[in-house]
Design a protein around this motif. Structure first.
Motif, PDB file in Angstrom:
ATOM      1  N   TYR A  21     -60.121  82.456  49.132  1.00 10.78           N
ATOM      2  CA  TYR A  21     -59.182  81.799  50.039  1.00 10.78           C
ATOM      3  C   TYR A  21     -59.628  80.376  50.354  1.00 10.78           C
ATOM      4  O   TYR A  21     -60.820  80.104  50.469  1.00 10.78           O
ATOM      5  N   ASN A  22     -58.648  79.487  50.484  1.00 10.85           N
ATOM      6  CA  ASN A  22     -58.880  78.119  50.960  1.00 10.85           C
ATOM      7  C   ASN A  22     -57.879  77.832  52.065  1.00 10.85           C
ATOM      8  O   ASN A  22     -56.713  78.221  51.975  1.00 10.85           O
ATOM      9  N   THR A  23     -58.338  77.144  53.110  1.00 16.10           N
ATOM     10  CA  THR A  23     -57.440  76.759  54.190  1.00 16.10           C
ATOM     11  C   THR A  23     -57.870  75.404  54.730  1.00 16.10           C
ATOM     12  O   THR A  23     -59.028  75.008  54.566  1.00 16.10           O
ATOM     13  N   ASN A  24     -56.956  74.708  55.383  1.00 23.98           N
ATOM     14  CA  ASN A  24     -57.297  73.384  55.905  1.00 23.98           C
ATOM     15  C   ASN A  24     -57.431  73.372  57.430  1.00 23.98           C
ATOM     16  O   ASN A  24     -57.545  72.313  58.021  1.00 23.98           O
ATOM     17  N   THR A  25     -57.432  74.550  58.063  1.00 21.44           N
ATOM     18  CA  THR A  25     -57.637  74.585  59.510  1.00 21.44           C
ATOM     19  C   THR A  25     -58.723  75.593  59.866  1.00 21.44           C
ATOM     20  O   THR A  25     -58.826  76.653  59.251  1.00 21.44           O
ATOM     21  N   GLN A  38     -57.226  79.077  61.010  1.00 21.13           N
ATOM     22  CA  GLN A  38     -56.851  79.996  59.935  1.00 21.13           C
ATOM     23  C   GLN A  38     -58.090  80.575  59.262  1.00 21.13           C
ATOM     24  O   GLN A  38     -58.119  81.753  58.894  1.00 21.13           O
ATOM     25  N   HIS A  39     -59.105  79.750  59.124  1.00 24.87           N
ATOM     26  CA  HIS A  39     -60.390  80.201  58.581  1.00 24.87           C
ATOM     27  C   HIS A  39     -60.932  81.357  59.431  1.00 24.87           C
ATOM     28  O   HIS A  39     -61.309  82.417  58.907  1.00 24.87           O
ATOM     29  N   LEU A  60     -58.862  84.664  59.083  1.00 26.43           N
ATOM     30  CA  LEU A  60     -59.093  85.401  57.839  1.00 26.43           C
ATOM     31  C   LEU A  60     -60.400  86.189  57.903  1.00 26.43           C
ATOM     32  O   LEU A  60     -60.470  87.328  57.438  1.00 26.43           O
ATOM     33  N   VAL A 110     -63.807  82.735  52.345  1.00 24.23           N
ATOM     34  CA  VAL A 110     -62.776  81.746  52.643  1.00 24.23           C
ATOM     35  C   VAL A 110     -63.491  80.435  52.921  1.00 24.23           C
ATOM     36  O   VAL A 110     -64.511  80.405  53.615  1.00 24.23           O
TER      37      VAL A 110
END
Length: 206
Positions: A141-145, A148-149, A152, A114
């Protein structure tokens, strides 16, 4: 004009001083210094924006101070070296790599990852390091927070990279193990820049 209005309000209404800080991600070292300053000056208000990485063209005039990883996006700023920090590999506690004291580049091949990203902007630097080293990882996976990173990774579905200064929540998560990486390329230089001195408030100059 914004600065002038703020100064006039402070003079006429006794409004408290305010410091605006922009950081690339929530950072334990920066927080430590801001807390130390707040204890000395409890009357000063603080605005702390942890998402300047999501702004394609951050404007220093909106902040007293910006803290960010060195990169071409910020070349126009007059910046000062703050520190170097390594990236750590965040591994789910039940993953086979969790038993190792440290990991090699070969350990990363074929692993699901991620990554942090900000909208249409560039993905975090470790993604490009992996690509440049021809590591055959699975960027699932990609996330902007950061939260959340972390979740995961904690759930066991992916591995992730985290800079040392941002690793506090990962260290406290019993479902995550943090491992040093053998390759020294996995590090970043952190810089700081300030608004032009004549535009800084008294609190900003302090």
């Amino acid at each position: 004009l914004d600065n002038m209005m703020a100064d006039l309000n402070a003079l006429t209404m006794g409004a408290p001083s305010r410091i605006c800080v922009g950081v690339y991600q929530a950072d334990a070292l920066i927080t430590e210094h801001l807390v130390a300053y707040a204890r000395l000056h409890p009357e000063v208000e603080m605005d702390i924006n942890c998402f300047i990485g999501g702004r394609e063209d951050p404007d220093i005039n909106k902040y007293d101070m910006l803290v960010y990883p060195s990169g071409s996006r910020y070349d126009r700023f007059r910046s000062y070296y703050l520190r170097d920090e390594h990236y750590l590999l965040a591994v789910p506690a039940k993953h086979p790599l969790a038993a190792k004291k440290s990991v090699s580049l070969e350990d990363l091949h074929g692993q699901p990852f991620v990554f942090m990203s900000q909208g249409k902007l560039a993905v975090e630097e470790p993604y490009y390091l992996c690509a440049g080293l021809n590591l055959r990882i699975k960027a699932l996976y990609n996330t902007n927070t950061q939260e959340q990173h972390r979740l995961l990774v904690s759930s066991g579905v992916a591995l992730g990279f985290v800079a040392e200064g941002c690793a506090g929540a990962y260290r406290e998560d019993k479902q995550i193990c943090l491992k040093p990486i053998h390759d020294n390329k996995f590090h970043r230089r952190v810089m700081v820049c300030f608004r032009r001195n004549k535009h800084l408030s008294a609190a900003g100059r302090d």
